[in-house]
Design a protein around this motif. Structure first.
Motif, PDB file in Angstrom:
ATOM      1  N   PHE A   1     -84.480   3.720 130.341  1.00 12.49           N
ATOM      2  CA  PHE A   1     -84.609   2.803 129.203  1.00 12.49           C
ATOM      3  C   PHE A   1     -86.085   2.563 128.875  1.00 12.49           C
ATOM      4  CE2 PHE A   1     -85.367  -1.708 128.040  1.00 12.49           C
ATOM      5  CZ  PHE A   1     -84.905  -1.650 126.721  1.00 12.49           C
ATOM      6  N   GLU A   2     -86.883   2.284 129.896  1.00 10.13           N
ATOM      7  CA  GLU A   2     -88.309   2.014 129.672  1.00 10.13           C
ATOM      8  C   GLU A   2     -89.041   3.250 129.166  1.00 10.13           C
ATOM      9  OE1 GLU A   2     -89.483   0.469 133.437  1.00 10.13           O
ATOM     10  OE2 GLU A   2     -88.637  -1.528 133.048  1.00 10.13           O
ATOM     11  N   ARG A   3     -88.633   4.434 129.638  1.00 11.25           N
ATOM     12  CA  ARG A   3     -89.256   5.680 129.173  1.00 11.25           C
ATOM     13  C   ARG A   3     -88.976   5.883 127.688  1.00 11.25           C
ATOM     14  NH1 ARG A   3     -88.317  10.780 127.859  1.00 11.25           N
ATOM     15  NH2 ARG A   3     -86.057  10.510 127.989  1.00 11.25           N
ATOM     16  N   ARG A   4     -87.714   5.715 127.285  1.00 16.75           N
ATOM     17  CA  ARG A   4     -87.339   5.907 125.885  1.00 16.75           C
ATOM     18  C   ARG A   4     -88.003   4.857 124.989  1.00 16.75           C
ATOM     19  NH1 ARG A   4     -81.795   8.454 124.788  1.00 16.75           N
ATOM     20  NH2 ARG A   4     -81.481   9.853 126.549  1.00 16.75           N
ATOM     21  N   GLN A   5     -88.034   3.629 125.472  1.00 14.17           N
ATOM     22  CA  GLN A   5     -88.655   2.556 124.705  1.00 14.17           C
ATOM     23  C   GLN A   5     -90.152   2.821 124.536  1.00 14.17           C
ATOM     24  OE1 GLN A   5     -88.873  -1.503 126.403  1.00 14.17           O
ATOM     25  NE2 GLN A   5     -87.566  -2.117 124.683  1.00 14.17           N
ATOM     26  N   GLY A   6     -90.795   3.287 125.616  1.00 14.61           N
ATOM     27  CA  GLY A   6     -92.229   3.589 125.558  1.00 14.61           C
ATOM     28  C   GLY A   6     -92.536   4.736 124.619  1.00 14.61           C
ATOM     29  N   LYS A   7     -91.691   5.770 124.641  1.00 14.78           N
ATOM     30  CA  LYS A   7     -91.904   6.925 123.749  1.00 14.78           C
ATOM     31  C   LYS A   7     -91.761   6.505 122.284  1.00 14.78           C
ATOM     32  CE  LYS A   7     -92.074  10.898 124.780  1.00 14.78           C
ATOM     33  NZ  LYS A   7     -93.242  11.812 124.940  1.00 14.78           N
ATOM     34  N   ARG A   8     -90.801   5.641 122.011  1.00 13.34           N
ATOM     35  CA  ARG A   8     -90.606   5.162 120.638  1.00 13.34           C
ATOM     36  C   ARG A   8     -91.814   4.350 120.178  1.00 13.34           C
ATOM     37  NH1 ARG A   8     -88.362   0.234 118.667  1.00 13.34           N
ATOM     38  NH2 ARG A   8     -87.736   0.428 116.468  1.00 13.34           N
ATOM     39  N   GLU A   9     -92.296   3.475 121.033  1.00 11.42           N
ATOM     40  CA  GLU A   9     -93.460   2.661 120.675  1.00 11.42           C
ATOM     41  C   GLU A   9     -94.679   3.544 120.433  1.00 11.42           C
ATOM     42  OE1 GLU A   9     -96.275  -0.945 122.433  1.00 11.42           O
ATOM     43  OE2 GLU A   9     -94.342  -0.489 123.382  1.00 11.42           O
ATOM     44  N   GLU A  10     -94.862   4.527 121.310  1.00 15.97           N
ATOM     45  CA  GLU A  10     -95.999   5.443 121.157  1.00 15.97           C
ATOM     46  C   GLU A  10     -95.903   6.212 119.847  1.00 15.97           C
ATOM     47  OE1 GLU A  10     -97.739   9.446 123.387  1.00 15.97           O
ATOM     48  OE2 GLU A  10     -96.298   8.154 124.427  1.00 15.97           O
ATOM     49  N   ARG A  11     -94.694   6.661 119.507  1.00 14.74           N
ATOM     50  CA  ARG A  11     -94.494   7.443 118.285  1.00 14.74           C
ATOM     51  C   ARG A  11     -94.773   6.596 117.033  1.00 14.74           C
ATOM     52  NH1 ARG A  11     -89.861   8.754 119.517  1.00 14.74           N
ATOM     53  NH2 ARG A  11     -88.634   7.306 118.256  1.00 14.74           N
ATOM     54  N   ILE A  12     -94.287   5.359 117.025  1.00 13.26           N
ATOM     55  CA  ILE A  12     -94.462   4.492 115.857  1.00 13.26           C
ATOM     56  C   ILE A  12     -95.921   4.076 115.703  1.00 13.26           C
ATOM     57  CG2 ILE A  12     -93.922   2.196 114.938  1.00 13.26           C
ATOM     58  CD1 ILE A  12     -91.063   2.606 115.950  1.00 13.26           C
ATOM     59  N   ARG A  13     -96.571   3.734 116.809  1.00 14.21           N
ATOM     60  CA  ARG A  13     -97.979   3.313 116.724  1.00 14.21           C
ATOM     61  C   ARG A  13     -98.875   4.482 116.313  1.00 14.21           C
ATOM     62  NH1 ARG A  13     -99.040  -1.763 118.362  1.00 14.21           N
ATOM     63  NH2 ARG A  13     -97.537  -2.831 119.709  1.00 14.21           N
ATOM     64  N   SER A  14     -98.506   5.687 116.733  1.00 14.75           N
ATOM     65  CA  SER A  14     -99.290   6.862 116.356  1.00 14.75           C
ATOM     66  C   SER A  14     -99.129   7.171 114.864  1.00 14.75           C
ATOM     67  CB  SER A  14     -98.854   8.064 117.189  1.00 14.75           C
ATOM     68  OG  SER A  14     -99.501   9.239 116.770  1.00 14.75           O
ATOM     69  N   LYS A  15     -97.913   7.009 114.353  1.00 12.47           N
ATOM     70  CA  LYS A  15     -97.635   7.296 112.944  1.00 12.47           C
ATOM     71  C   LYS A  15     -98.160   6.201 112.023  1.00 12.47           C
ATOM     72  CE  LYS A  15     -93.808   8.719 109.965  1.00 12.47           C
ATOM     73  NZ  LYS A  15     -92.332   8.962 109.907  1.00 12.47           N
TER      74      LYS A  15
END
Length: 231
Positions: free
Chosen positions: A30-44
């Motif tokens: 859960f934390e891995r998926r949540q972290g990847k989503r946050e990273e993707r949105i902040r990068s975009k």
């Protein structure tokens, strides 16, 4: 049945055993998926990423890991309170050679229990089809949802555990519906040797007297800990 004798391979069976952490691998995912989503949105969206995250939810595919982890954590915490010399636990065990895991294993005087907690909404029930002129088929329903595959999954885990402890030791599969809409009276049932119940029905079952000695429980616990490492 008389007392079951389980050979103890060495006197030093009380070495430290990693019993595992309830829900650990589901929580990590859960934390891995949540972290990847946050990273993707902040990068975009470098300037507005934080706002987008605050105003939007994780996708269902991510939230389901959190829901599962909470169920395992709740059941595991209560199991830890019950632990004793005659009731030993293993949490979140990896099945070697696969990506699958077993949420909880209990070794008690009455046998070994393979426990899969679920947080599905709705009332669990058993639907039986066929009979006289066609093969009998049992389906596990939760509300109107066909959840028979959950039984198949537990039976595979039972086979793995039985391969470690041997055929003479009773091994019981359990589906524990933590948030199910259970009736005030009755409600639990068994399908294809898998018990379907809720937490308050599970715990007395694990504490029932059986034929395994404290030494046998300790040895089976050791074997399972070695064969199924913490995930």
């Amino acid at each position: 049945m008389g007392e079951v004798v389980v050979p103890v391979v060495a006197a030093e069976v009380e070495e430290a055993i990693d019993v595992g952490t309830p829900g650990a691998s589901a929580r990590r995912e859960f934390e891995r998926r949540q972290g990847k989503r946050e990273e993707r949105i902040r990068s975009k969206h470098p300037k507005l990423g934080g706002l987008f995250l605050a105003l939007s939810d994780d996708p269902q595919s991510t939230k389901s890991w959190d829901v599962g982890a909470v169920g395992e954590e709740r059941v595991g915490a209560r199991l830890n309170e019950l632990a004793s010399e005659s009731l030993r636990l293993l949490h979140d065990r990896r099945i070697p050679g696969t990506r699958a895991n077993i949420d909880h294993i209990v070794v008690a005087s009455s046998g070994v229990y393979v426990i899969d907690p679920k947080r599905y909404k709705g009332r669990p029930s058993l639907k039986v089809e066929g009979g006289l002129f066609r093969p009998r088929e049992e389906k596990l329903l939760v509300g109107s949802r066909d959840c028979t595959k959950l039984v198949d999954g537990v039976l595979k885990q039972v086979d793995v555990v039985r391969g470690i402890v041997g055929d003479e030791i009773p091994v019981q599969g359990v589906l524990c519906f933590v948030d199910g809409d259970w009736p005030l009276i009755g409600g639990s049932f068994t399908t294809r040797d898998v018990a379907v119940l809720w937490p308050k029905k599970l715990y007395p079952k694990l504490q029932a007297e059986g034929s395994l000695s404290i030494d046998a429980v300790a040895e089976l616990h050791r074997r399972l800990a070695l064969g199924l490492p913490a995930a």
